[in-house]
Motif scaffolding. Sequence first.
Motif, short mmCIF file in Angstrom:
data_model
loop_
_atom_site.label_atom_id
_atom_site.label_comp_id
_atom_site.label_asym_id
_atom_site.label_seq_id
_atom_site.Cartn_x
_atom_site.Cartn_y
_atom_site.Cartn_z
N SER A 102 0.67 -1.59 -0.26
CA SER A 102 -0.24 -0.22 0.17
C SER A 102 0.88 1.53 0.08
O SER A 102 0.44 2.21 -0.61
CB SER A 102 -0.72 0.01 1.35
N LEU A 103 1.51 1.28 0.46
CA LEU A 103 3.13 2.69 0.35
C LEU A 103 3.40 2.67 -0.92
O LEU A 103 3.17 4.22 -1.56
CB LEU A 103 4.48 2.05 0.38
N GLY A 104 3.32 2.05 -1.89
CA GLY A 104 3.26 2.22 -3.51
C GLY A 104 2.03 1.80 -3.86
O GLY A 104 2.31 2.82 -4.76
N MET A 105 1.23 2.20 -3.53
CA MET A 105 -0.13 2.25 -3.80
C MET A 105 -0.40 3.86 -4.18
O MET A 105 -1.23 5.02 -4.54
CB MET A 105 -1.45 1.38 -3.69
N GLY A 106 -0.67 4.14 -2.49
CA GLY A 106 -1.01 5.76 -2.25
C GLY A 106 0.14 6.47 -3.38
O GLY A 106 -0.27 7.71 -3.10
N GLY A 107 1.39 5.73 -2.79
CA GLY A 107 2.33 7.13 -3.97
C GLY A 107 2.26 6.89 -5.07
O GLY A 107 2.44 8.01 -6.18
N GLU A 108 1.61 6.04 -5.79
CA GLU A 108 1.96 6.09 -6.73
C GLU A 108 0.12 7.11 -7.82
O GLU A 108 0.20 7.78 -8.73
CB GLU A 108 0.54 4.90 -7.84
N TRP A 109 -0.74 7.19 -6.96
CA TRP A 109 -1.65 8.07 -7.20
C TRP A 109 -1.66 9.39 -7.46
O TRP A 109 -1.85 9.49 -8.46
CB TRP A 109 -3.56 7.80 -5.78
N ALA A 110 -0.97 10.06 -6.54
CA ALA A 110 0.05 10.94 -6.51
C ALA A 110 0.93 12.08 -7.98
O ALA A 110 0.33 12.70 -7.83
CB ALA A 110 0.23 12.41 -5.17
N LEU A 111 1.50 10.59 -7.96
CA LEU A 111 2.33 11.26 -8.77
C LEU A 111 2.12 10.87 -10.71
O LEU A 111 1.95 11.80 -11.21
CB LEU A 111 3.39 9.64 -8.69
N GLY A 112 1.05 10.00 -10.64
CA GLY A 112 0.40 9.59 -11.98
C GLY A 112 -0.47 11.01 -12.02
O GLY A 112 -0.52 11.59 -12.97
N VAL A 113 -1.38 11.76 -10.81
CA VAL A 113 -2.13 12.60 -11.13
C VAL A 113 -0.82 14.14 -11.85
O VAL A 113 -1.12 14.28 -12.05
CB VAL A 113 -2.50 13.51 -9.39
N ALA A 114 -0.11 13.64 -11.01
CA ALA A 114 0.42 15.57 -10.91
C ALA A 114 1.74 14.97 -12.28
O ALA A 114 1.63 16.07 -13.05
CB ALA A 114 2.10 15.10 -9.36
N LEU A 115 2.10 14.23 -12.62
CA LEU A 115 2.68 13.90 -13.76
C LEU A 115 1.60 14.73 -14.88
O LEU A 115 2.43 14.98 -15.96
CB LEU A 115 3.08 12.63 -13.76
N VAL A 116 0.78 13.66 -15.35
CA VAL A 116 -0.37 14.11 -16.47
C VAL A 116 -1.08 14.80 -16.30
O VAL A 116 -0.48 15.54 -17.78
CB VAL A 116 -1.37 12.68 -16.41
N ASN A 117 -1.43 15.77 -14.69
CA ASN A 117 -2.05 16.99 -14.73
C ASN A 117 -0.50 18.43 -15.68
O ASN A 117 -1.25 18.98 -16.53
CB ASN A 117 -2.47 17.18 -14.12
N GLU A 118 0.81 18.13 -15.53
CA GLU A 118 1.28 18.59 -15.93
C GLU A 118 2.06 18.45 -17.38
O GLU A 118 2.22 19.54 -17.74
CB GLU A 118 2.65 19.06 -14.19
N ILE A 119 1.94 17.86 -18.15
CA ILE A 119 2.10 17.77 -19.28
C ILE A 119 0.80 18.25 -19.99
O ILE A 119 1.17 18.27 -21.18
CB ILE A 119 2.54 16.00 -19.07
N TRP A 120 -0.17 17.97 -19.44
CA TRP A 120 -1.52 17.96 -20.62
C TRP A 120 -1.65 19.50 -20.37
O TRP A 120 -2.24 19.55 -21.45
CB TRP A 120 -2.42 17.05 -20.17
N GLY A 121 -1.49 20.31 -19.17
CA GLY A 121 -2.06 20.94 -18.77
C GLY A 121 -3.25 20.81 -18.83
O GLY A 121 -4.14 20.78 -18.24
#
Length: 513
Positions: free
Chosen positions: A119-138
């Motif tokens: 669950s350490l990885g599950m909790g981290g993956e959500w925030a990282l994926g959201v940040a990455l996609v929002n920042e790249i897509w604008g």
Amino acid sequence: MSTPSSPAPKGAVAALIAAFLGWLFDGFEMGLFPLIGKPALQDLLPKESVLVQGQWFTVIIAVFLVGAATGGVLFGWLGDKLGRVKAMTLAIFTYAIFSGLCAFVTEAWHFAGLRFIASLGMGGEWALGVALVNEIWGGKNRAWIAGMIGAASNIGFLLTGLISWQLNASLDIVTGWIHAFGLSPENTEYLLHNRAWRFIAVSSALPALINFFILIFVPESHKWEAEKKSGGTSHWATMDLLGVLIACVAALGIIYVWSPMCSWGGWIAAIVTVAGLGIALWGYLHPVRQYMSRSMAAGSTDAAEHGTIMRNLLVGASLAAVALLGTWGSAQQAARWASDLAPKGSTLPIIDYVVIATALGAILVTLITPLVADKLGRRVTYTLLCVASLAASLGFFRINVPFLGNSIPSSLLISSFLLGGITASFYGFFPLYFPELFPTSVRATGQGFCFNFGRLIAAIGALQLGNLMSIFASDKVSTVQAAANAYSILSCVYLVGMVVIWLAPETKGRSLQ
């Protein structure tokens, strides 16, 4: 309103595919234990009563939620310090490998320990994926992207139900396939015994393969790269993670005092809970506070921005806590609770059907919710989601009753669809709203804290299910009805959300900082 018609920036499609798969399998891992937990604990605790097995079920869910809360801050910190892509690959590897290892546990506490690390990885993956996609897509596609994020994890949740349903309906065929690979009859029986829970668990290691795609094709966020060049990432310090460790220990202490392993009285457990929650709040916020102090000393941030960020952290965590407590305190209990509605000795696949129905509802509604929020605004949308979620939860646990016969009532499946869809709507809302609350420098950590500290609150609430059930239990009230009353009471948390959202900023129309 955002539409998917705007041209995608370079590398954006690869980033979206990678994040989508990460979220999908994140949902698969989250749906894993609610699906296989009951048969797993029957095998791991064969001499214990149904009550003790149920207590362990709740404890393992709570441990998972604490791990996700810790992982959200830990991997969010890594994402802000080292980059979104590197941290995301590590998060996916962590949740995939340790979820797969759950297939080989021999004790209930082994299961709890491995679920915690996963669950350490599950909790981290959500925030990282959201940040990455929002920042790249604008900004032009953000509502559509948020819907994709919410739908992806629920597609993964749907997969758990479909796999279990088809696997148990085709055990002879699957047994033949496994024998063809040279596995002995003893090992085959070991994997497929009691609804094949070990086989389903070992299959959860497959998402680790996503990392090869990510490392080859997915670009780093240009916003993070700019932050790194400006020197902003240098304000993160490894020693600040000591606060996260202290918070994690405090949170696990709360789980322990409410677990079957501890015999302390309720008042002592309540005091430990309040103190532990305060320590956890301090510890999980510690990296952000320290970062902001260094940033202010360097002249990169002013006091007003510092105050805004800290306020948004607390408000965001409160909003997530409402949604997550509602989900894990009622909706995630739906399949296990519904399985007790069937006649004694029934072989109806109720758990699988309820999981599938709730997941289908969640996929549809999470796609729509961000578009509604883009039209009506964040505050109004969140309020409407709370009203609808309360109605769906109360309806599910009040309408459905024990039944006779060899068919699952249509009312159970329809109410499951509505329950899953409406209560999951928040997971399409948060990927749109949370990125708007924080600047690039602290976005991954801020989102990770908000979404995952809410999981800690949900864990504490879920641990009270046994106490709530004991309040309603009597000779005149069945176990099923007592549980329904407890879940209904927890669902009233949505009333809190209707108030808290009006303390949050309205960010409709704002671009990412």
